[in-house]
Design a protein around this motif. Structure first.
Motif, mmCIF file in Angstrom:
data_model
loop_
_atom_site.group_PDB
_atom_site.id
_atom_site.type_symbol
_atom_site.label_atom_id
_atom_site.label_comp_id
_atom_site.label_asym_id
_atom_site.label_seq_id
_atom_site.Cartn_x
_atom_site.Cartn_y
_atom_site.Cartn_z
ATOM 1 N N MET A 57 0.795 -1.288 -0.031
ATOM 2 C CA MET A 57 0.003 -0.072 0.082
ATOM 3 C C MET A 57 0.694 1.189 -0.014
ATOM 4 O O MET A 57 1.901 1.279 0.780
ATOM 5 C CB MET A 57 -1.025 -0.018 1.266
ATOM 6 N N PRO A 58 0.566 2.428 -0.673
ATOM 7 C CA PRO A 58 -0.528 2.404 -1.633
ATOM 8 C C PRO A 58 -0.414 1.484 -2.721
ATOM 9 O O PRO A 58 0.668 0.824 -2.959
ATOM 10 C CB PRO A 58 -0.650 3.931 -2.251
ATOM 11 N N ARG A 80 -5.479 2.850 0.143
ATOM 12 C CA ARG A 80 -5.615 1.531 1.118
ATOM 13 C C ARG A 80 -6.812 0.880 0.733
ATOM 14 O O ARG A 80 -7.448 1.549 -0.043
ATOM 15 C CB ARG A 80 -5.667 1.911 2.479
ATOM 16 N N LEU A 81 -7.002 -0.571 0.830
ATOM 17 C CA LEU A 81 -8.103 -1.080 0.684
ATOM 18 C C LEU A 81 -8.654 -1.386 2.164
ATOM 19 O O LEU A 81 -7.907 -1.509 2.969
ATOM 20 C CB LEU A 81 -7.938 -2.629 0.054
ATOM 21 N N THR A 82 -9.947 -1.219 2.197
ATOM 22 C CA THR A 82 -10.573 -1.406 3.774
ATOM 23 C C THR A 82 -11.618 -2.292 3.870
ATOM 24 O O THR A 82 -12.614 -2.206 4.749
ATOM 25 C CB THR A 82 -11.172 -0.065 4.227
ATOM 26 N N ASP A 83 -11.671 -3.464 3.006
ATOM 27 C CA ASP A 83 -13.016 -4.398 2.918
ATOM 28 C C ASP A 83 -12.681 -5.243 4.215
ATOM 29 O O ASP A 83 -13.855 -6.036 4.486
ATOM 30 C CB ASP A 83 -12.865 -5.161 1.652
ATOM 31 N N SER A 84 -11.505 -5.458 4.720
ATOM 32 C CA SER A 84 -11.500 -6.386 5.992
ATOM 33 C C SER A 84 -10.032 -6.139 6.825
ATOM 34 O O SER A 84 -9.197 -5.420 6.138
ATOM 35 C CB SER A 84 -11.198 -7.771 5.215
ATOM 36 N N PRO A 85 -10.257 -6.574 8.083
ATOM 37 C CA PRO A 85 -9.032 -6.158 8.747
ATOM 38 C C PRO A 85 -7.749 -6.755 8.219
ATOM 39 O O PRO A 85 -6.806 -6.484 8.893
ATOM 40 C CB PRO A 85 -9.631 -6.878 10.262
ATOM 41 N N LYS A 86 -8.075 -8.030 7.563
ATOM 42 C CA LYS A 86 -6.798 -8.500 6.745
ATOM 43 C C LYS A 86 -5.776 -7.552 6.360
ATOM 44 O O LYS A 86 -4.519 -7.698 6.241
ATOM 45 C CB LYS A 86 -7.123 -9.326 5.948
ATOM 46 N N TYR A 87 -6.533 -6.354 5.607
ATOM 47 C CA TYR A 87 -5.279 -5.326 5.081
ATOM 48 C C TYR A 87 -4.672 -4.645 5.995
ATOM 49 O O TYR A 87 -3.789 -4.155 5.520
ATOM 50 C CB TYR A 87 -6.334 -4.522 3.927
ATOM 51 N N ASP A 88 -5.080 -4.675 7.392
ATOM 52 C CA ASP A 88 -4.260 -4.065 8.294
ATOM 53 C C ASP A 88 -3.319 -4.806 9.129
ATOM 54 O O ASP A 88 -2.599 -4.237 10.118
ATOM 55 C CB ASP A 88 -5.450 -3.322 9.132
ATOM 56 N N PRO A 354 -0.557 1.129 6.332
ATOM 57 C CA PRO A 354 0.038 1.474 7.338
ATOM 58 C C PRO A 354 -0.760 1.879 8.591
ATOM 59 O O PRO A 354 -2.003 2.388 8.205
ATOM 60 C CB PRO A 354 0.809 2.683 6.715
ATOM 61 N N VAL A 355 -0.248 2.180 9.468
ATOM 62 C CA VAL A 355 -0.692 2.880 10.895
ATOM 63 C C VAL A 355 -0.295 4.399 10.604
ATOM 64 O O VAL A 355 0.958 4.587 11.209
ATOM 65 C CB VAL A 355 -0.307 2.219 12.256
ATOM 66 N N ASP A 356 -0.996 5.193 10.537
ATOM 67 C CA ASP A 356 -0.313 6.596 9.805
ATOM 68 C C ASP A 356 0.247 7.400 10.969
ATOM 69 O O ASP A 356 0.985 8.138 11.134
ATOM 70 C CB ASP A 356 -1.290 7.477 9.169
ATOM 71 N N ALA A 357 -0.395 7.046 12.251
ATOM 72 C CA ALA A 357 -0.133 7.742 13.578
ATOM 73 C C ALA A 357 1.317 7.337 13.995
ATOM 74 O O ALA A 357 1.810 8.117 14.888
ATOM 75 C CB ALA A 357 -1.146 7.555 14.595
ATOM 76 N N ALA A 358 1.917 6.088 13.384
ATOM 77 C CA ALA A 358 3.156 5.721 13.836
ATOM 78 C C ALA A 358 4.192 5.966 12.978
ATOM 79 O O ALA A 358 5.215 5.096 12.839
ATOM 80 C CB ALA A 358 2.722 3.928 14.285
ATOM 81 N N THR A 385 6.106 -1.729 7.848
ATOM 82 C CA THR A 385 7.234 -2.051 7.199
ATOM 83 C C THR A 385 7.171 -1.362 5.765
ATOM 84 O O THR A 385 6.301 -1.475 5.068
ATOM 85 C CB THR A 385 7.238 -3.677 7.157
ATOM 86 N N LEU A 386 8.344 -0.568 5.505
ATOM 87 C CA LEU A 386 8.431 0.151 4.240
ATOM 88 C C LEU A 386 9.270 -0.533 3.296
ATOM 89 O O LEU A 386 10.565 -0.940 3.572
ATOM 90 C CB LEU A 386 9.244 1.677 4.763
#
Length: 545
Positions: A57-58, A80-88, A354-358, A385-386
């Motif tokens: 992602m992106p 990002r894709l948001t259809d499922s927590p799997k993407y996170d 990504p977790v943008d706040a982190a 992870t970048l």
């Protein structure tokens, strides 16, 4: 103080040399990096290419070129894709509690696949279908005024495997997908015209594999559908086939338009053809090349008896070609970065959302700060992870990292990241810091892609007495060099020492991550969150043959 003078001189010399060589020839592979499932279109004097990046992602990167040699990433179709927590990567349960739980797992090897790119009536359109079952696999249609974006979701439709969007001369939209299937879409692209689904060809008896990766163009009143064919008959190989017709409701004829190995590797196929402003045509096809991934080749197209034949006069992918347009500035889809810009460069992608706040480029200007935000057991579940692609024939990537604010149990570093990874990890244990080189292998469930375990072999460990460390890895993807990665560290940025496995073998495994090996910068917590590291820069060098 940043040590950028050498990097700036190296980049300037590289760009000048590349620009000069770009005036002389295009070397195949055109992009010796993981750029699978390409679709390429031309709008005016610019070529646009979109590729598959699945769980990164992106997603759905859009690349641009004026000369079919120098490409740069100009945007992404979605953040990002948001259809499922799997993407996170957010769902981590014990193995005995995973089965059947909604959202459990990852999207390694899934996510965005085989995007189709089109330009119609002054707008760009992109169609993609995640390789997932159920609602997660519903097709997206995005649209934008510019290829750079911003892109917006226009509609969601049923799943279409490896599909292409096609607008006929009168504007009627169609989707071609799967193995010889097609249907008409409603004019607003929000539904399928009832009764329009049909098979426009049936595969031959010896084509027992799928014919997929469909791309459709129209030329001189004839429709051409290009597909990869997996053939298992004696003396026949993976190849690109073409079906054509002058009437979408009539019988389609078939012809093999490319059956060629290349560069010491196996046969290649899947891609498309594109024309120039002057009316010449080129073919862009990918080839599986082991640890680096699936690379792109460029071939001339010769129209023979109305068929777009790819390759030279012998029907083979050429090693070099004259450039379509000379004198273009050198560009690359993999780049060094001093993290001085206020926004993250388009050459970077995160592993899952990504977790943008982190993460931050502003907390310490000129540095990328990665802060731990979730306790996880291993690298494959680590958020933020970048990554960047690795490139052949050889390449080198390195970071300078400040680890003084890590917490006990934190792990950070640089990896040759894939299902099998070679990893340089700085690990904090109590008040001490250790550098490890390890070999890591992930196990995933077939259905959920849930991480069930990581086999880790620590090859070498040293204790660090300072908190600023330089890490580097080299990739060698030359034929016969076994996709070797080698690992180095430095305590002053000048003198380098090799560590761990020599010639660690990078592999491509379609059953797990289904991607070429990536440079990966990571920081994760195994005990408590809140620690952080600051990455001073990423230095990258690419060596040509």
């Amino acid at each position: 103080m940043k040590r950028l003078s050498f990097l700036l001189m190296f980049c300037a010399a590289t760009l000048i040399g590349a620009a000069q060589s770009g005036m002389e020839r295009i070397e195949n592979p055109m992009l010796w990096a993981d750029v699978p499932d390409p679709d390429v279109i031309r709008v005016d004097d610019t070529f646009y290419l979109v590729s598959t990046t699945m769980h990164l992602m992106p997603g759905a990167p859009v690349m641009a070129s004026k000369d079919l040699k120098n490409w740069r990433t100009v945007g992404y179709i979605f953040d990002r894709l948001t259809d499922s927590p799997k993407y996170d990567l957010a769902f981590s349960l014990p193995l005995d509690k995973q089965q059947g739980k909604e959202g459990v797992g990852t999207v390694y090897g899934r996510g965005q696949w085989a995007t189709s790119l089109k330009y119609h009536n002054g707008r760009f359109y992109a169609l993609l279908a995640p390789n997932e079952a159920g609602a997660m696999g519903d097709t997206y249609i995005f649209t934008a005024e510019k290829a750079e974006g911003p892109w917006t979701i226009h509609s969601r439709l049923r799943h279409f495997h490896d599909a292409t969007l096609f607008f006929d001369d009168d504007g009627t939209p169609y989707v071609f997908f799967g193995t010889g299937e097609m249907c008409q879409l409603t004019p607003d692209l929000k539904g399928v015209v009832e009764g329009s689904h049909r098979h426009y060809f049936q595969r031959e008896a010896d084509e027992r594999g799928l014919l997929e990766g469909t791309r459709v163009v129209k030329h001189n009143g004839t429709y051409y559908a290009l597909l990869i064919s997996h053939v298992y008959a004696p003396g026949r190989h993976r190849r690109e086939v073409c079906y054509r017709t002058k009437d979408l409701n009539a019988v389609w004829e078939k012809h093999v338009i490319l059956e060629s190995d290349f560069g010491g590797f196996s046969y290649l196929a899947q891609g498309t053809i594109v024309d120039t402003e002057e009316g010449d045509w080129y073919g862009i096809m990918f080839q599986d090349r082991g640890g680096v991934g699936r690379v792109l080749t460029l071939s001339p197209v010769r129209w023979i008896d109305g068929w777009p034949m790819l390759g030279d006069e012998q029907g083979r992918v050429p090693a070099t070609m004259r450039p379509y347009r000379s004198g273009q500035p050198a560009d690359s889809i993999v780049c060094s970065d001093d993290f001085a810009a206020p926004t993250l460069g388009l050459h970077w992608q995160w592993n899952h959302n990504p977790v943008d706040a982190a993460w931050s480029l502003g907390a310490r200007p000129g540095f990328m700060r990665l802060t731990t935000c979730r306790v996880v057991p291993n690298l494959y579940l680590a958020p933020n992870t970048l990554t960047q692609r690795m490139e052949g024939p050889t390449c080198t990537g390195g970071i300078c990292i400040d680890v003084s604010h890590m917490k006990d149990g934190d792990c950070c570093g640089l990896a040759a990241f894939n299902g099998d990874s070679g990893v340089l990890t700085i690990r904090k244990k109590g008040k001490k810091y250790f550098l490890e080189m390890s070999e890591q292998k992930v196990s995933l469930t077939d259905r959920e892609k849930a991480v069930t375990g990581v086999e880790e072999k620590v090859v070498e460990t040293i204790e660090l007495k300072q908190t600023t460390v330089w890490l580097r890895l080299q990739g060698d993807f030359r034929p016969g060099h076994h996709d070797a990665a080698n690992f180095f560290y430095s305590l002053d940025g000048q003198e380098w020492k090799q560590i761990g496995t020599k010639d660690y073998r990078m592999v491509f495994d379609y059953r797990r991550l289904f991607m070429g090996t990536k440079f990966a910068i990571f920081n994760y917590a195994t005990r408590r969150t809140g620690g952080y590291v600051d990455i001073d820069r990423f230095d990258y060098q690419h060596q040509s043959l």
